[in-house]
Design an enzyme around this catalytic site. Structure first.
Site, mmCIF file in Angstrom:
data_model
loop_
_atom_site.group_PDB
_atom_site.id
_atom_site.type_symbol
_atom_site.label_atom_id
_atom_site.label_comp_id
_atom_site.label_asym_id
_atom_site.label_seq_id
_atom_site.Cartn_x
_atom_site.Cartn_y
_atom_site.Cartn_z
ATOM 1 N N ASP A 75 0.852 -1.182 0.000
ATOM 2 C CA ASP A 75 0.000 0.000 0.000
ATOM 3 C C ASP A 75 0.895 1.243 0.000
ATOM 4 O OD1 ASP A 75 -3.001 0.950 0.505
ATOM 5 O OD2 ASP A 75 -1.786 2.013 1.980
ATOM 6 N N HIS B 72 -7.025 -6.485 -1.059
ATOM 7 C CA HIS B 72 -5.957 -5.501 -0.888
ATOM 8 C C HIS B 72 -4.941 -5.886 0.174
ATOM 9 C CE1 HIS B 72 -4.114 -1.568 -1.202
ATOM 10 N NE2 HIS B 72 -4.245 -1.376 0.099
#
Length: 321
Positions: free
Chosen positions: A101, A294
């Site tokens: 991320d 994610h």
């Protein structure tokens, strides 16, 4: 996390809280939003067992690491400087760097700036990207996407108040909404009810994260608040202004990229993934994990660990096995 070593170190002018495990070639693990060094718990164990020294700091503004009040102290150069300084304080001359991320741009930029120090780079979820003719926030503004979360996060105090009103609910919903669980991919838009209601409530228990781990995140953000984490977003425009000298500078070190095929940001970053052979000429491969969202190092730790260990064995052959 009790089997790991935890300590504080002064690096780059702030106090960093660090979790580490193992000994051998160093692997620096950089988390993203809204995570902690705890996000790497599965990788810390696997890396230590495989003969590596795994180092996972709470990044600037997160957890038990210091959070400067000045928003301008969260630029990409501050963030990469933290990692360079941390290795210096630990007496480490070379390391592989891994980022997920927001931690991925830190890892990619660190590899660009200090190839002497970071001999290999692995990015998760966010690929290295060309700088572009305008900042990514300006692209959103021109498209009229003013409710997109990155723009919504720009005003100090607004998202903080909303997320801190119920930290446990915020963490549970964020983790669920960007995972592979929801049938509809999260679209990143903040509605009229604000940040907390932009993320969905889980309709079932999340098998990849238990209540004890969620409690770690909840306790950390109740203590620190969200301002430090959100200040990373508030430097996106400033980062674009500052990084002109890096435009077009390739990453030649050995590199790998991995993403989940259920990650809601995949459709946005697909062009950058396709460009990786040009922007990262040291790229050894790309992995797309089926059925994973994610939070891939938490949702699919065995798959991520296998990718990571195979990649690192090429970089540090003496540590193999």
């Amino acid at each position: 996390m009790s089997e790991f070593t935890e300590y504080d170190v002064q690096a780059n002018g702030i106090r960093l809280h660090v979790t580490e495990a193992g000994s051998g070639p160093a692997v620096l693990l950089c988390h993203g939003f809204p995570e902690l060094g705890h996000s790497w718990r599965h990788q810390l164990r696997a890396l230590a067992d495989a003969g590596y020294r795994a180092i996972a700091p709470d990044m600037r503004g997160y957890g038990r690491t210091e959070a400067p009040a000045d928003t301008g102290r969260y630029t990409i150069f501050h963030l990469t400087g933290d990692m360079v300084s941390l290795l210096g304080e630990l007496g480490i001359a070379q390391a592989a760097i891994v980022g997920h991320d927001w931690g991925a741009p830190v890892a990619w930029t660190a590899a660009q700036l200090r190839p002497d120090l970071f001999k290999a780079v692995l990015g998760l979820s966010v690929p290295h990207a060309r700088r572009g003719s305008i900042s990514s926030l300006d692209k959103l503004r021109r498209a009229g996407l003013h409710a997109y979360y990155q723009l919504y996060f720009q005003t100090p105090g607004v998202a903080e108040r909303e997320l801190e009103a119920d930290v446990d609910t915020a963490m549970r919903r964020i983790m669920w909404s960007l995972s592979a669980g929801p049938p509809t991919p999260w679209n990143g838009m903040i509605g009229s009810q604000g940040a907390l209601d932009a993320f969905w409530e889980p309709d079932a228990a999340m098998p990849w994260i238990d209540d004890a781990d969620l409690a770690v995140y909840g306790a950390a953000f109740r203590a620190s608040g969200f301002a430090g984490a959100l200040n990373w977003y508030r430097n996106i425009d400033r980062n674009w202004d500052l990084t002109g000298a890096l435009d077009g500078l390739p990453i030649a070190q050995p590199a790998w990229f991995a993403i989940g095929d259920r990650d809601p940001i995949l459709r946005f970053v697909q062009p950058s993934i396709e460009a990786l052979p040009q922007t990262v000429p040291g790229l050894l491969g790309t992995s797309v994990l089926s059925g994973v969202g994610h939070w891939l190092q938490q949702e699919a730790p065995d798959a991520v660990n296998a990718i990571m260990l195979d990649f690192l064995a090429r970089v540090f052959p003496a540590a193999r096995g």
